[in-house]
Design an enzyme around this catalytic site. Sequence first.
Site, PDB file in Angstrom:
ATOM      1  N   ARG A 164      -3.520   3.585  10.340  1.00 51.57           N
ATOM      2  CA  ARG A 164      -4.282   4.556   9.543  1.00 51.57           C
ATOM      3  C   ARG A 164      -5.753   4.155   9.395  1.00 51.57           C
ATOM      4  O   ARG A 164      -6.366   4.408   8.366  1.00 51.57           O
ATOM      5  CB  ARG A 164      -3.652   4.762   8.167  1.00 51.57           C
ATOM      6  CG  ARG A 164      -2.251   5.297   8.175  1.00 51.57           C
ATOM      7  CD  ARG A 164      -2.149   6.672   8.841  1.00 51.57           C
ATOM      8  NE  ARG A 164      -0.768   7.107   8.873  1.00 51.57           N
ATOM      9  CZ  ARG A 164       0.063   6.875   9.888  1.00 51.57           C
ATOM     10  NH1 ARG A 164      -0.362   6.224  10.953  1.00 51.57           N
ATOM     11  NH2 ARG A 164       1.305   7.297   9.861  1.00 51.57           N
ATOM     12  N   SER A 235      -0.005  13.018   2.700  1.00 46.52           N
ATOM     13  CA  SER A 235       0.278  11.691   2.144  1.00 46.52           C
ATOM     14  C   SER A 235      -0.965  11.131   1.454  1.00 46.52           C
ATOM     15  O   SER A 235      -2.023  11.027   2.064  1.00 46.52           O
ATOM     16  CB  SER A 235       0.720  10.743   3.254  1.00 46.52           C
ATOM     17  OG  SER A 235       1.937  11.160   3.809  1.00 46.52           O
ATOM     18  N   GLU A 331      -4.925   7.117   1.198  1.00 48.44           N
ATOM     19  CA  GLU A 331      -5.189   7.613   2.556  1.00 48.44           C
ATOM     20  C   GLU A 331      -6.444   8.472   2.611  1.00 48.44           C
ATOM     21  O   GLU A 331      -7.267   8.305   3.511  1.00 48.44           O
ATOM     22  CB  GLU A 331      -3.988   8.394   3.092  1.00 48.44           C
ATOM     23  CG  GLU A 331      -2.915   7.525   3.696  1.00 48.44           C
ATOM     24  CD  GLU A 331      -2.106   8.253   4.757  1.00 48.44           C
ATOM     25  OE1 GLU A 331      -2.677   9.122   5.450  1.00 48.44           O
ATOM     26  OE2 GLU A 331      -0.921   7.950   4.894  1.00 48.44           O
TER      27      GLU A 331
END
Length: 343
Positions: A164, A235, A331
Amino acid sequence: MAVEASFSLKRCNALRLSATAQWFARAESLESLQALLPWARERNLPVSPLGEGSNVVLQPRVEGLVLQMALKGTLLQRDDGEQVRLRVAAGENWHDLVAWCCEQGIYGLENLALIPGSVGAAPVQNIGAYGVEVAQRIVGVQAIDIQTDALVYLTAEDCQFSYRSSVFKQPKGQSLIITAVDFQLHRNMAVVASYPTLQAALHGAEPSHEDVFDAVVKVRSQRLPDPEKIPNVGSFFKNPLVPTDVAKRLGARFPDLPQYDTDSALIKLSAAWMIDDLGWRGKEVDGVAVSEAHSLVLVNRTATSSAAVLGLAEAIQQSVEERFGVELVLEPQVLGVSDDKLQ
């Protein structure tokens, strides 16, 4: 080159939060982008690129020039009947690209279907789902340097992809705005369907790439709220990566906590399980709630300011830290200036 002052960004972010850009413009071509950057530099303005606002929490005011990346186009660079290389402009919709590829018999992205956002945002976050990360399909990224207006090309290695993350999230990549992404895809490749949730959705059958695409769309539609109907950015927390010894200690204390091996020496833990274990699912605070469908998703029901979203996120982070000794990292990018700093 149309630049607007005091522009409302409420319709430009998936959480539908109230936010105002000091200056705002749409970059619909490389030429318009190259004209806007000197305009901002002459006025000493910071530049913030914005895609579809699907992975950002906007604070009440965003200083400088907010550039909505709207560059379009998909160029077939090579197709030898086996390997296919595509250059896709940053402003293209991600899911539309995945669906188009499947329709054309071009495979490799189907596990990443229905992820909201633009193509230009995909490398920044190194989006991933159901056993595939976009880094596995990228051969290079074209970008423009805000400071020099020069076009640069980064290979996949230059992008420094990790879980990520990428160079675009690091200080040395902050001056780069992605304009296009080069993908290496295939006409004939093995189907990736080993992820447990995906296997369950496929009922153990020998799936085609199209079957995987359909299953991913179905699972995501069932588990994740549609941002068009319920404001959210997907998310909200990354699954934490911890050393093996930490994972073993946690496994002894919490034997049901899912743990996953990674390509590194670190073990990935399920953030969703920890949040569920603490009873957060479905809870609402100040108009923001943890989704009933998936505990990694925060949904905005009535909040207008980022303070409510970030307040709930911080409360969840603190509770996970206290119980598990693990830090949850956001995130989405937090962009702009908070109410406190405006006062």
